[in-house]
Structure formats: C-alpha cells, structure tokens
Design an enzyme around this catalytic site. Structure first.
Site, PDB file in Angstrom:
ATOM      1  N   HIS A  69       0.840  -1.037  -0.005  1.00  0.00           N
ATOM      2  CA  HIS A  69       0.021  -0.147   0.050  1.00  0.00           C
ATOM      3  C   HIS A  69       0.798   1.075   0.093  1.00  0.00           C
ATOM      4  O   HIS A  69       1.935   1.240   0.480  1.00  0.00           O
ATOM      5  CB  HIS A  69      -0.835  -0.202   1.244  1.00  0.00           C
ATOM      6  CG  HIS A  69      -0.136  -0.137   2.440  1.00  0.00           C
ATOM      7  ND1 HIS A  69      -0.042  -1.437   2.959  1.00  0.00           N
ATOM      8  CD2 HIS A  69       0.234   0.865   3.306  1.00  0.00           C
ATOM      9  CE1 HIS A  69       0.526  -1.444   4.232  1.00  0.00           C
ATOM     10  NE2 HIS A  69       0.693  -0.168   4.308  1.00  0.00           N
ATOM     11  N   CYS A  94       0.517   1.464  12.927  1.00  0.00           N
ATOM     12  CA  CYS A  94       1.547   1.319  12.012  1.00  0.00           C
ATOM     13  C   CYS A  94       1.714   2.743  11.324  1.00  0.00           C
ATOM     14  O   CYS A  94       0.945   3.772  11.501  1.00  0.00           O
ATOM     15  CB  CYS A  94       1.242   0.323  11.304  1.00  0.00           C
ATOM     16  SG  CYS A  94       0.037   0.740   9.927  1.00  0.00           S
TER      17      CYS A  94
END
Length: 646
Positions: free
Chosen positions: A67, A185
């Site tokens: 991503h 994250c």
C-alpha cells in the site's frame, strides 16, 4: 461505502503465476492503472517500493497488502490477485504469499476509504475466508465472497452496538484480567487493524475482555479513557510508530510490533494474563495530542494551544530568518519606504519568508482545532486562521478587517469545539452515512459556520483597533515619555494583532508628516517591537528552568528576529504562557519606547530593525534604549514565569 466500491471486477486477477515480488508489484500496479486509479503509474510504483523498503507488507498467513499514499493516485482504490503456487514477498513468517491486495490512497485526500479498508484487513484474519478467496474461480465469485463476509461482519457489529451481540466465547478464562491495547503502524492502513483483530480474537478465545485503540490513518479510534487505563491490569502496545505513552505511567505495559500482534497474538494475551510485564515509567514531556480525562479545563486548553504553537514555530522561525536576510541584502538608499524589496535578491528572500509567515495563523488555528477534534477539525481550523489573517467580514469587498494572532486563537478553539459539536449532532445518522461525515458533513458545515463566526469576530477587533488609534491620535505629543511607553507596550501586547497594528499604523501616519516628532514616534515603535524576541532569547539563556528543552533550543533564534524587527518571533512563547510572558514583554517594550523618546531618537524608515540603524538619529542611545528594555523584559520573565516540568 462497501469494499467492492473500491475493488472493481477489472481490478481482480486470479490464478496468476509470478516470478517474484517485483513481478507481483508490476502486475498489481498495472491493474490499478487499468481501472483508472492512477495519474502517474511510475510514480505510484516508486511509492510502493519505498514503502516496501521500510519493511515488507506481507503480513503472513499467505497474505500481502502492499500500500502507499501518493500524489500519483487519482482516486482511492483496491486491486487483488491470487497466486495459488505462492510468491516470495519477504514475509516475516517465511511463508510465501498467495493472496495479495494492493491499496492506492490519494495523498492529502479525505480518508473515508480507510474505514472500508480497515474492515477488509480485519476480515482477512479469518483463515477460512482467505482460503475461499484463494480458491475462487472467477472475479464475480471473488467479489461475492467479500460482499457476503462484509455483510455478516456488519450485522455482527450492528448487533454488538445494539447490545444484542452473542456472548463471548464460552472458553473459561485462565485468569480474570482486564486488558487494554493500542495498535499503530506508520501508514495506519493495514497492520493497525489486523493487529487489533488478532488481539481481540485471541482474547476472546481465552474468555478475556479487551479494548483496542487503533491509531490509524483516519485518526485514533476506540480511544482509551483515563478511567479505563486506571482500571486496567495490563496494557499491550503493538505499534511500529510512536504513540502517546505518558498516560500509561505506572501501569504494566507489554511492548510489541504489529507483526507480533498479528502472528503471535495468543502469546501476547497469555503474557498479559500472566502479568508478565514491567511497570512502565514515563520520562520526558507529554506528547502533543495526549488525552487525560481528569485534566482541568485550563490544562486542556493549554494542551490544545501548545499543539498549535509547536506546529506554528517552524513557520515563524524559517520565514522570519529569510525576511531578516532580505533586509541584510537590500539597499536602503534606493527606496526607504520599500526597504527589504528594493533589489531582486532581497525581494526574492522577502517573498519566500513572507509566504512562510503567511502560513503562521492558519497553522496555529488548524492544529489547535486538530488537538480538540482530531483530524476532522484540521480543515475547519485552517480556514478559520486564514480568515483571521485576511479579515473577512460581512461587508462588501475592500471592507476586510484582519484580527491576526488573537483572531487565530479564537478561530482554532471555535473550530475544534464546533467540529466536536457536529460529531455529536450527527452521531445518530445511519451507519451507511458514516463514511461521508469527515469528507462532506464536517468540512462543509464546519467551514461555513467558522466563516460566519470570523465574519463576526473580525469587525469587533477592527472596531477595537480604530478606537485605540483614535486615542493615540488624541494624545498628540503632549507627553512624549508616556506616548513612547504606551506605543512600546502596545507593540508587545499581541505581536502582530490589533493593538500592535494600531500602534504601527499610528507610526506610519506620523512618519508621513515628515517632521522630527513623527520620526521620534516611529523610532519608539520600532524599538518597542524589537524588544520581545530579544528579551525571550536572553531569558532562555539566563533563566533556563523557566523554559522547556525545545524552547531553550529555539530561543536564541529570537535574537535574529528581534534585531530584524520581527516581533512575531515571540508569539510561540507568549502563546504558551500568556499570563506571565505578555506582561513581562509589555514592561520591557514600554521602557524602551519611553527611553527612545527621552533620548530624542528618530527613525525615517518604517521597518528594518538593526539594518536601518545607520539612519537612526542618536543611534548610540537608541542601542541603550533597546538593551535596557530587553534586559527589563528578560528579568521580568525570570520573576513572573514559573519553573517548567522538564
């Protein structure tokens, strides 16, 4: 919004055979480009590779979720491939990946799609579900499986919210234990939510209740309260980036990565049940954005204010120094009234510095609002700060009245509490509309209302400005000492705000008279404006205990600001402790202004600081006035300011 609104049939490619990780990336980037999600295919691939360089996005269990957020993305989207024979995607568990999703997120765009993607990440923790996706024969079947799983998950979530959810697993608890967790994250797109889901599943298997705060790209969700933290037996922090830890001071804390939570959640829960963790002792300052339920209203306001100030500071320092360089490089003799922009190189520096300075008020208001209302408050606060700078009113064009620093403070707090109000008002809307709140309802309604608020605030400050100017004009020069002290104090009161601007406007009008009295008034005003940053810089050296480490590091920069007649350099310090800092600076500036008048110092330029000292009348005593006021302000700070908690 459903997952399949982001994942199109054309973006699904099944039963592929790929040679390696790079080939898998090429295939998925090509799918994104085919669907129309990209405006720069090469740039998006570079963003994906940059993310992989920080650590593999293969989360294990045969799943990889590459991503990236990039300006190369035209619209948020998702593509998927299955590789039944597997591909080495450098997974931490050493297993090959056979189910891969690639997420494309636009840079700077609204984060409504992230709620959908976080849902997908949690669904992928179901082993049977992922197995069925890998075995799907057609794209239609693949999408149908996702729709079915999503519908079942939404139903369970709805029942849970309504209090009808089935009881937790009947497995007996090994030990009664109240566990809290935080997952985070760097991108906040995939690992954050998968880690949370894994911890919840493992806790449920042990008959243990757990609450997990997710610090994702869309902001913190399911935030832990002070009461919950106080009651918790142990806290698991599974994070790959910094999270606010001061709130856990004195509690048992297990620290882990999101990968640990995803792959070894059972071990973490067992450790928590066993109480296998050291008591966390926090050191250092509380990070901006910390939330403490039992704080006083004043302390909370201070926290919000400091969030704005800390983000504003780089713009003040960077822009101010560039403006100072412009004065250093310019030729005063060309046009004294245009000093700082007479030569091309000086004008270039001043333009860049002025642009950076122009962000100061929107940044201040925006991050105050963000501290109060999280990310949804940011846009509304930015606009409020910009309106304070531009001076928008209900009047016709040309009738704008800037409210500057004070107006930006009002705008920041108003925007934050306004967005919180909108959150409460819209709380009862159907779950299907949840995704449009941050992208449509909050910014549209919030910006409209803050616009109305600032159109009302700006004229009030403008009227105050005119009233003060009239008083100054009425004083004349009957008492030069009092006038000099008053003008000096006004320059330090709000540093770029209405009082400062009223004094400066009076100086410009006096300068236009082209007589000695007018030149003396301008000199008193400039020296009064130079004192605040210099006094601050001196105080950070002589009274270190009164300032934080960050303030002591940035303090000396204010020497440059003050000598350049950039009063705004003192704003971050004044904003952090206005009740003690502003009176100290006002007294110091008043002393300088009065002494400048007493010594009959004169100035024929409207700006320039030390760079126009060659044209100051009685420059030696002007330096004495500047030094005296700066020292008075410095020692006033040493007396009035309290020692800070380092």
């Amino acid at each position: 919004m459903k997952i399949t609104d982001l994942l199109k049939k054309e973006g699904v490619s099944l039963n592929q055979t790929v040679a390696d990780q790079n080939a898998a990336i090429d295939l998925m980037v090509a799918l994104h480009d085919k669907v129309g999600n990209l405006n720069d295919k090469a740039a998006f691939k570079a963003a994906i590779e940059a993310r992989e360089a920080k650590g593999s996005t293969a989360v294990g269990m045969g799943i990889a979720v590459p991503h990236a957020k990039s300006a190369a993305v035209k619209q948020p989207g998702l593509v998927a491939i299955t590789v039944p024979s597997g591909v080495d995607y450098k997974s931490l568990d050493g297993k090959e990946s056979n189910l891969l999703f690639m997420i494309a997120a636009p840079e700077g765009a609204a984060d409504t799609h992230l709620e959908v993607l976080s849902k997908l990440m949690t669904m992928l923790m179901d082993v049977n579900f992922t197995k069925s996706l890998v075995e799907a024969k057609t794209a239609d079947e693949f999408l149908s499986l996702i729709d079915k799983q999503e519908a079942e998950r939404d139903k369970k979530e709805a029942e849970k919210e309504a209090g009808k959810a089935p009881a937790a697993s009947a497995a007996p608890a090994k030990k009664t234990c109240n566990i809290l967790a935080v997952t985070a994250c760097p991108t906040g797109i995939a690992h954050t939510y998968m880690a949370a889901e894994a911890l919840e599943q493992s806790a449920n298997d042990n008959g243990i209740s757990i609450k997990v705060e997710t610090d994702g790209s869309g902001g913190a969700k399911n935030v832990l309260t002070d009461a919950e933290i106080k009651a918790a037996d142990i806290i698991i922090v599974a994070a790959d980036k910094n999270v606010e830890m001061a709130r856990f001071n004195g509690k048992k804390v297990i620290k882990a990565s999101t990968a640990d939570a995803i792959h070894h959640s059972a071990d973490l829960i067992n450790r928590a049940i066993a109480g296998d963790a050291a008591v966390y002792q926090h050191s250092g300052p509380v990070e901006a954005g910390a939330s403490f339920d039992n704080e006083s209203a004043g302390r909370k306001a201070y926290k919000h204010l400091m969030n704005g100030v800390s983000h504003m500071l780089p713009f003040v320092i960077g822009g101010g120094i560039l403006i100072a360089i412009a004065f250093l490089l310019d030729d005063y003799s060309i046009d004294p009234g245009n000093f700082g922009s007479n030569t091309p190189i000086a004008a270039w520096f001043k333009s860049i510095g002025g642009t950076a300075f122009g962000f100061m008020l929107p940044i201040l208001a925006g991050f105050i609002a963000q501290s109060i209302a999280d990310r949804p408050g940011l846009a509304v606060g930015f606009v409020g700060g910009a309106l304070a700078a531009s001076g928008a009113t209900f009047a016709a064009p040309g009738g704008n009245v800037p409210s500057a620093f004070l107006g930006a403070l009002v705008a920041g707090f108003a925007a934050g509490y306004l967005v919180n109000g909108l959150k409460k008002i819209t709380a009862g809307l159907p779950a299907a509309l949840e995704g449009i709140k941050p992208v449509l309802i909050y910014p549209l309604c919030g910006i409209l209302i803050i616009g109305l608020v600032m159109c009302a605030i700006n004229p009030i400050v403008g009227a105050l400005n005119n009233w003060i100017y009239d008083i100054l004009e009425g004083m004349g020069t009957g008492s030069t000492l009092i006038l000099g002290a008053l003008l000096g104090a006004m320059m330090a009161t709000d540093m770029g705000g209405p009082l400062n601007k009223a004094a400066y406007a009076f100086g410009l009008a006096s300068l236009a008279a082209q007589n000695e009295t007018g030149f003396m008034i301008m000199a008193a005003i400039m020296v009064g404006g130079m004192v605040p940053p210099i006094a601050i810089a001196l105080a950070t050296i002589f009274f270190k205990k009164k300032f934080t480490v960050a303030e002591r590091k940035s303090g000396p920069v204010n020497f440059i600001m003050g000598l350049s007649f950039i009063t705004e350099g003192a704003i971050p310090f004044a904003a952090a402790d206005p009740l003690h800092v502003i009176p100290s600076l006002m007294v110091g500036s008043a002393v300088s202004g009065a002494l400048s008048m007493l010594f009959k110092c004169s100035l024929r330029a409207p700006h320039g600081g030390i760079f126009v000292f060659p044209v100051v009348g009685n420059v030696a005593m002007y330096l004495v006035a500047l030094l005296a006021g700066s020292l008075v302000g410095c020692f006033m700070l040493g007396i009035l300011k309290k020692d800070v908690e380092q």
